[in-house]
Enzyme design. Structure first.
Site, PDB file in Angstrom:
ATOM      1  N   HIS A   1       3.789   2.971  12.915  1.00  0.00           N
ATOM      2  CA  HIS A   1       2.894   4.104  13.151  1.00  0.00           C
ATOM      3  C   HIS A   1       3.497   5.170  14.061  1.00  0.00           C
ATOM      4  O   HIS A   1       2.768   5.871  14.760  1.00  0.00           O
ATOM      5  CB  HIS A   1       1.545   3.637  13.723  1.00  0.00           C
ATOM      6  CG  HIS A   1       0.726   2.847  12.774  1.00  0.00           C
ATOM      7  ND1 HIS A   1      -0.568   2.442  13.048  1.00  0.00           N
ATOM      8  CD2 HIS A   1       0.994   2.347  11.527  1.00  0.00           C
ATOM      9  CE1 HIS A   1      -1.053   1.755  12.031  1.00  0.00           C
ATOM     10  NE2 HIS A   1      -0.113   1.675  11.104  1.00  0.00           N
TER      11      HIS A   1
ATOM     12  N   ASP B   1       3.009  -6.261   3.713  1.00  0.00           N
ATOM     13  CA  ASP B   1       2.627  -5.149   4.596  1.00  0.00           C
ATOM     14  C   ASP B   1       2.967  -5.488   6.044  1.00  0.00           C
ATOM     15  O   ASP B   1       2.167  -5.280   6.950  1.00  0.00           O
ATOM     16  CB  ASP B   1       1.130  -4.839   4.446  1.00  0.00           C
ATOM     17  CG  ASP B   1       0.709  -3.607   5.244  1.00  0.00           C
ATOM     18  OD1 ASP B   1       1.593  -2.803   5.581  1.00  0.00           O
ATOM     19  OD2 ASP B   1      -0.493  -3.473   5.543  1.00  0.00           O
TER      20      ASP B   1
ATOM     21  N   ASP C   1       6.184   0.790   6.691  1.00  0.00           N
ATOM     22  CA  ASP C   1       4.725   0.678   6.556  1.00  0.00           C
ATOM     23  C   ASP C   1       4.196   1.827   5.701  1.00  0.00           C
ATOM     24  O   ASP C   1       3.756   2.825   6.215  1.00  0.00           O
ATOM     25  CB  ASP C   1       4.080   0.694   7.948  1.00  0.00           C
ATOM     26  CG  ASP C   1       2.597   0.383   7.927  1.00  0.00           C
ATOM     27  OD1 ASP C   1       2.121  -0.195   6.929  1.00  0.00           O
ATOM     28  OD2 ASP C   1       1.910   0.722   8.902  1.00  0.00           O
TER      29      ASP C   1
ATOM     30  N   HIS D   1       0.824  -1.219   0.000  1.00  0.00           N
ATOM     31  CA  HIS D   1       0.000   0.000   0.000  1.00  0.00           C
ATOM     32  C   HIS D   1       0.853   1.261   0.000  1.00  0.00           C
ATOM     33  O   HIS D   1       1.918   1.323   0.613  1.00  0.00           O
ATOM     34  CB  HIS D   1      -1.039  -0.003   1.119  1.00  0.00           C
ATOM     35  CG  HIS D   1      -0.515   0.113   2.511  1.00  0.00           C
ATOM     36  ND1 HIS D   1      -0.210   1.330   3.092  1.00  0.00           N
ATOM     37  CD2 HIS D   1      -0.275  -0.816   3.473  1.00  0.00           C
ATOM     38  CE1 HIS D   1       0.196   1.132   4.340  1.00  0.00           C
ATOM     39  NE2 HIS D   1       0.175  -0.160   4.588  1.00  0.00           N
TER      40      HIS D   1
ATOM     41  N   GLU E   1      -5.053   2.156   2.841  1.00  0.00           N
ATOM     42  CA  GLU E   1      -5.069   1.010   3.744  1.00  0.00           C
ATOM     43  C   GLU E   1      -5.159   1.465   5.198  1.00  0.00           C
ATOM     44  O   GLU E   1      -5.831   0.832   6.016  1.00  0.00           O
ATOM     45  CB  GLU E   1      -3.805   0.167   3.530  1.00  0.00           C
ATOM     46  CG  GLU E   1      -3.787  -1.157   4.290  1.00  0.00           C
ATOM     47  CD  GLU E   1      -3.277  -1.054   5.713  1.00  0.00           C
ATOM     48  OE1 GLU E   1      -3.517  -1.977   6.520  1.00  0.00           O
ATOM     49  OE2 GLU E   1      -2.624  -0.039   6.037  1.00  0.00           O
ATOM     50  N   GLU E   2      -4.492   2.576   5.521  1.00  0.00           N
ATOM     51  CA  GLU E   2      -4.386   2.996   6.914  1.00  0.00           C
ATOM     52  C   GLU E   2      -5.659   3.622   7.470  1.00  0.00           C
ATOM     53  O   GLU E   2      -5.909   3.551   8.677  1.00  0.00           O
ATOM     54  CB  GLU E   2      -3.232   3.999   7.076  1.00  0.00           C
ATOM     55  CG  GLU E   2      -1.861   3.469   6.703  1.00  0.00           C
ATOM     56  CD  GLU E   2      -1.336   2.440   7.697  1.00  0.00           C
ATOM     57  OE1 GLU E   2      -2.074   2.057   8.615  1.00  0.00           O
ATOM     58  OE2 GLU E   2      -0.174   2.017   7.537  1.00  0.00           O
TER      59      GLU E   2
END
Length: 484
Positions: free
Chosen positions: A447, A375, A313, A301, A347-348
């Site tokens: 994140h 991912d 990520d 992604h 995606e997030e």
């Protein structure tokens, strides 16, 4: 030891010894390919798979793509100019490789972070006229506090049952902190995603649950296994109240002080929910020479959170997918089935890219032979998570043998889709795989502001590229589609 006990022990030991000898004999035997494996992976194809592996392991293309996405473009939140720039960049690079590239429109949310500050203003043992700073970050989709912030007492709970037992009477008008501790030992033992799954539900659903009990704001302990006083952001179901993740250290502080007496927090969050934007999935096909209607998806992604630059990520994931096409073109190898590279958007922040692809392509899913997503970071790959039939798993053993030279040959069955974006395909019966990596440190940076290029080891990234390219090419060129 009595004779009876000795006899009992001997009776137990002997069968075990025989079983062990049988296992050792099996382990030491030269693997023999079954007729089905030989039919699907003849010597020429196995030789080509080894060529793909060798080329990918010596190719710097994949690292160059991650470097550009993270350092030249930067954070790529859904709806942002950087996300659009990433779409255009990836589409352009894939066109250079000769792929048929389409930008498929997706309506995506556009949420931007604002100011985020917090401090304890009342707590047991407080020195007069002093306060304690709390390090936090707003969760994706959080609503804002008033500009001047809010000031409220904190209630600490460890799980949803504790919240329910308190009831509305003890939570209304207060800030609820969900203090679910990430299981570091589980992560250190290689079960980091199991640890994540146990803790992330409070980030996802905690604020909404707190709002239903009248809370004015919600905090969650950061979902991660590093104690660097780094807050971990992430998606949270819309709750209508401000919501933030606090660092593990600050969650401990609040919990300890709350056990001694009343604690009040002054919280200021000023994110904005802007009108939805049009984003795009990049869908790029390398057409099959014999069965162009049959599709093998390799994907990652494009979007990321805004705190770091989204290296692990998931710039790494989309670069690994791009590597598959680059290596095949470099080696002048053509897939017999269509190889489809997808750079997913959103995606997030809710998965709008995957949802839109499903709506637009669901009728093609019977012709989707397999789907792979990367991912889970960029660390050393040890194999694949696989939601496939036993027959399919057995058929892929020769492919895994090609990856054994660097330890990428494990196949871990799972009952769950091995990638968020390929979930609808997996649920529809499409064989689905996800690259399985050494995830012991993934949630140190996941994140956070520390998800940056320096966390990627180039050699390990190339191994991920080799795993994706070998498996992707094997699935396009094996004689028969994987059995479902």
């Amino acid at each position: 030891m009595t004779r009876l006990r000795a006899a009992i022990l001997l009776s137990l030991i002997c069968p075990l010894t025989a079983q062990t000898q049988q296992q050792r004999s099996s382990f030491s035997a030269i693997p023999q390919m079954s007729p089905a494996q030989q039919e699907n992976f003849p010597p020429q194809l196995l030789d080509e798979l080894n060529q793909v592996k060798t080329a990918a392991l010596s190719d710097n293309y994949v690292y160059q793509q991650v470097q550009h996405l993270t350092e030249n473009i930067g954070p790529r939140p859904s709806g942002s100019p950087q996300a659009r720039a990433a779409v255009d960049y990836v589409a352009g690079e894939l066109r250079k490789l000769g792929l048929d590239v389409q930008l498929e429109a997706v309506k995506v949310p556009h949420w931007i972070r604002g100011a985020e500050t917090a401090e304890l203003v009342v707590y047991p043992g407080q020195i007069p006229a002093t306060f304690q700073k709390i390090v936090l970050t707003a969760l994706g989709g959080s609503t804002a506090t008033p500009t001047e912030g809010i000031n409220a007492e904190i209630v600490v709970v460890n799980n949803f049952d504790e919240l329910k037992s308190l009831g509305r009477e003890k939570t209304a008008g207060k800030i609820v902190l969900f203090n679910e501790i990430f299981d570091k030992q589980k992560a250190a033992a290689g079960l980091s995603f199991a640890a994540y799954g146990e803790a992330v539900r409070y980030r996802s659903a905690g604020p909404k649950a707190a709002a239903e009990f009248g809370a004015v704001a919600a905090l969650v302990r950061s979902v991660g296994n590093a104690d660097y006083r780094l807050p971990h952001t992430g998606y949270s179901e819309p709750a209508g109240i401000p919501a933030a993740a606090v660092t593990a250290e600050d969650a401990d502080l609040i919990a300890h002080l709350s056990a001694e007496g009343a604690v009040r927090l002054h919280l200021t969050l000023t994110p904005q929910k802007l009108p939805d934007e049009t984003g795009y999935n990049v869908v790029a096909d390398l057409k099959g020479t014999e069965h162009p209607e049959q599709i093998v998806v390799v994907s990652g992604h494009l979007d990321s959170w805004d705190l770091g630059t989204g290296a692990i990520d998931d710039a790494a994931g989309i670069a690994v997918a791009m590597e598959t096409a680059e290596v095949l073109q470099k080696l002048n190898l053509r897939p017999k089935r269509t190889l489809r590279i997808i750079a997913w958007i959103d995606e997030e922040s809710g998965g709008a890219g995957s949802q839109t692809y499903t709506k637009d392509h669901m009728n093609e899913f019977p012709r989707h032979i397999a789907a792979i997503e990367c991912d889970s970071g960029a660390a050393h790959p040890v194999g694949f998570d696989a939601r496939i039939s036993n027959a399919a798993a057995d058929l892929l053993r020769p492919v895994l043998a090609v990856l054994q030279s660097y330890g990428g040959n494990a196949l871990q069955p799972t009952n769950y889709p091995p990638g968020a974006d390929i979930t609808p395909m997996s649920e529809a019966g499409v064989p689905a795989l996800g690259i399985l990596q050494d995830g012991r440190t993934y949630f140190n940076y996941h994140h956070t502001a520390a998800d940056t290029l320096d966390k990627i080891v180039p050699a390990e990234l190339r191994e991920n590229g080799a795993s994706m390219a070998v498996m992707g090419y094997a699935l396009t060129n094996m004689k028969n589609p994987l059995p479902r």
